[in-house]
Design a protein around this motif. Structure first.
Motif, PDB file in Angstrom:
ATOM      1  N   ILE A 104       0.852  -1.137  -0.051  1.00  0.00           N
ATOM      2  CA  ILE A 104       0.074   0.170   0.040  1.00  0.00           C
ATOM      3  C   ILE A 104       0.893   1.146   0.088  1.00  0.00           C
ATOM      4  O   ILE A 104       0.637   2.140  -0.670  1.00  0.00           O
ATOM      5  N   ARG A 105       1.934   1.277   0.894  1.00  0.00           N
ATOM      6  CA  ARG A 105       2.937   2.295   0.724  1.00  0.00           C
ATOM      7  C   ARG A 105       3.364   2.767  -0.480  1.00  0.00           C
ATOM      8  O   ARG A 105       3.396   3.763  -1.026  1.00  0.00           O
ATOM      9  N   ARG A 106       3.603   1.717  -1.342  1.00  0.00           N
ATOM     10  CA  ARG A 106       4.324   1.606  -2.591  1.00  0.00           C
ATOM     11  C   ARG A 106       3.380   2.235  -3.544  1.00  0.00           C
ATOM     12  O   ARG A 106       3.840   3.187  -4.416  1.00  0.00           O
ATOM     13  N   LEU A 107       2.223   1.720  -3.531  1.00  0.00           N
ATOM     14  CA  LEU A 107       1.221   2.132  -4.280  1.00  0.00           C
ATOM     15  C   LEU A 107       0.937   3.519  -4.226  1.00  0.00           C
ATOM     16  O   LEU A 107       0.738   4.566  -5.118  1.00  0.00           O
ATOM     17  N   LEU A 108       0.623   4.018  -2.944  1.00  0.00           N
ATOM     18  CA  LEU A 108       0.281   5.465  -2.776  1.00  0.00           C
ATOM     19  C   LEU A 108       1.408   6.310  -3.263  1.00  0.00           C
ATOM     20  O   LEU A 108       1.052   7.291  -3.861  1.00  0.00           O
ATOM     21  N   ARG A 109       2.548   5.940  -2.721  1.00  0.00           N
ATOM     22  CA  ARG A 109       3.650   6.855  -3.272  1.00  0.00           C
ATOM     23  C   ARG A 109       3.939   6.786  -4.807  1.00  0.00           C
ATOM     24  O   ARG A 109       4.331   8.087  -5.259  1.00  0.00           O
ATOM     25  N   SER A 110       3.384   5.872  -5.412  1.00  0.00           N
ATOM     26  CA  SER A 110       3.475   5.881  -6.880  1.00  0.00           C
ATOM     27  C   SER A 110       2.444   7.039  -7.407  1.00  0.00           C
ATOM     28  O   SER A 110       2.469   7.347  -8.458  1.00  0.00           O
ATOM     29  N   VAL A 111       1.644   7.380  -6.787  1.00  0.00           N
ATOM     30  CA  VAL A 111       0.535   8.375  -7.246  1.00  0.00           C
ATOM     31  C   VAL A 111       0.804   9.628  -6.413  1.00  0.00           C
ATOM     32  O   VAL A 111      -0.071  10.653  -6.494  1.00  0.00           O
ATOM     33  N   GLY A 112       1.923   9.670  -5.714  1.00  0.00           N
ATOM     34  CA  GLY A 112       2.185  10.943  -5.051  1.00  0.00           C
ATOM     35  C   GLY A 112       1.579  11.210  -3.845  1.00  0.00           C
ATOM     36  O   GLY A 112       1.541  12.334  -3.417  1.00  0.00           O
ATOM     37  N   ILE A 113       1.244  10.159  -3.165  1.00  0.00           N
ATOM     38  CA  ILE A 113       0.636  10.200  -1.714  1.00  0.00           C
ATOM     39  C   ILE A 113       1.631   9.765  -0.612  1.00  0.00           C
ATOM     40  O   ILE A 113       1.931   8.618  -0.911  1.00  0.00           O
ATOM     41  N   LYS A 114       1.857  10.440   0.336  1.00  0.00           N
ATOM     42  CA  LYS A 114       2.851   9.818   1.183  1.00  0.00           C
ATOM     43  C   LYS A 114       2.198   9.043   2.407  1.00  0.00           C
ATOM     44  O   LYS A 114       1.196   9.460   2.574  1.00  0.00           O
ATOM     45  N   ALA A 115       2.864   7.980   2.531  1.00  0.00           N
ATOM     46  CA  ALA A 115       1.975   6.871   3.519  1.00  0.00           C
ATOM     47  C   ALA A 115       3.185   6.475   4.616  1.00  0.00           C
ATOM     48  O   ALA A 115       4.338   6.283   4.190  1.00  0.00           O
ATOM     49  N   GLU A 116       2.716   6.243   5.833  1.00  0.00           N
ATOM     50  CA  GLU A 116       3.592   5.884   6.916  1.00  0.00           C
ATOM     51  C   GLU A 116       2.758   4.311   7.372  1.00  0.00           C
ATOM     52  O   GLU A 116       1.321   4.338   7.449  1.00  0.00           O
ATOM     53  N   THR A 117       3.661   3.358   7.630  1.00  0.00           N
ATOM     54  CA  THR A 117       2.892   2.207   8.045  1.00  0.00           C
ATOM     55  C   THR A 117       3.160   1.837   9.632  1.00  0.00           C
ATOM     56  O   THR A 117       4.146   2.215  10.333  1.00  0.00           O
ATOM     57  N   PHE A 118       2.321   1.212  10.205  1.00  0.00           N
ATOM     58  CA  PHE A 118       2.149   0.785  11.464  1.00  0.00           C
ATOM     59  C   PHE A 118       1.614  -0.875  11.671  1.00  0.00           C
ATOM     60  O   PHE A 118       0.883  -1.020  10.873  1.00  0.00           O
ATOM     61  N   SER A 119       2.358  -1.534  12.522  1.00  0.00           N
ATOM     62  CA  SER A 119       2.324  -3.030  12.532  1.00  0.00           C
ATOM     63  C   SER A 119       0.984  -3.345  13.277  1.00  0.00           C
ATOM     64  O   SER A 119       0.603  -4.552  13.551  1.00  0.00           O
ATOM     65  N   SER A 120       0.482  -2.400  14.209  1.00  0.00           N
ATOM     66  CA  SER A 120      -0.717  -2.677  15.021  1.00  0.00           C
ATOM     67  C   SER A 120      -1.424  -1.541  15.477  1.00  0.00           C
ATOM     68  O   SER A 120      -0.829  -0.286  15.198  1.00  0.00           O
ATOM     69  N   GLY A 121      -2.381  -1.638  15.951  1.00  0.00           N
ATOM     70  CA  GLY A 121      -3.298  -0.434  16.455  1.00  0.00           C
ATOM     71  C   GLY A 121      -2.376   0.247  17.600  1.00  0.00           C
ATOM     72  O   GLY A 121      -2.501   1.308  17.726  1.00  0.00           O
ATOM     73  N   GLU A 122      -1.931  -0.556  18.488  1.00  0.00           N
ATOM     74  CA  GLU A 122      -1.210  -0.028  19.599  1.00  0.00           C
ATOM     75  C   GLU A 122      -0.113   0.972  19.101  1.00  0.00           C
ATOM     76  O   GLU A 122      -0.005   1.911  19.615  1.00  0.00           O
ATOM     77  N   GLU A 123       0.662   0.440  18.127  1.00  0.00           N
ATOM     78  CA  GLU A 123       1.856   1.139  17.755  1.00  0.00           C
ATOM     79  C   GLU A 123       1.229   2.426  17.148  1.00  0.00           C
ATOM     80  O   GLU A 123       1.843   3.738  17.313  1.00  0.00           O
TER      81      GLU A 123
END
Length: 134
Positions: free
Chosen positions: A21-40
């Motif tokens: 998802i991060r790669r996909l969004l960045r490919s269309v110019g949208i910055k994405a940050e990822t988190f591995s859990s709701g707690e994080e």
């Protein structure tokens, strides 16, 4: 195109989904940050006062804080949410959408539909098309 200063948070316990998802969004110019859990994700929100994503993409089923609980906790912020899930349950979909989710997509999702849902959530699309449930 979305505002490049906006950040989309992706919360999913599957690292490969987060990366895709991060790669996909960045490919269309949208910055994405990822988190591995709701707690994080909640930890980052509470520890970094200036951190406020413009949209959150979250998995329904995660260990610990699941997607619906995260939605409940984020409700006061008004941040748009898009759910993604491998285990579609009509009752959960109904609850998520009734509680204000912008979209509810089944994995594997169509990349174009996810991008469209994010653009709608970010206010980048002038014509709303209703909840996305392919």
């Amino acid at each position: 195109m979305a505002n490049l200063n906006q950040i989309v948070a992706v919360v999913d316990d599957d690292g490969s989904i987060c990366r895709a998802i991060r790669r996909l969004l960045r490919s269309v110019g949208i910055k994405a940050e990822t988190f591995s859990s709701g707690e994080e994700f909640l930890g980052t929100l509470s520890s970094t006062a200036s951190y406020r994503p413009a949209c959150v993409i979250l998995d329904v089923q995660m260990p610990g804080i699941n997607g619906l609980e995260l939605q409940r906790r984020l409700a006061p912020t008004g941040v748009p949410l898009i759910f993604i899930t491998a285990h579609d349950d009509p009752a959960i979909r109904e609850k998520a959408l009734a509680s204000g989710a912008v979209g509810y997509l089944r994995k594997p999702f169509n990349d174009a539909i996810l991008v469209k849902a994010v653009e709608i959530a970010l206010g980048a699309t002038p014509i709303p098309i209703g909840p996305l449930t392919p």
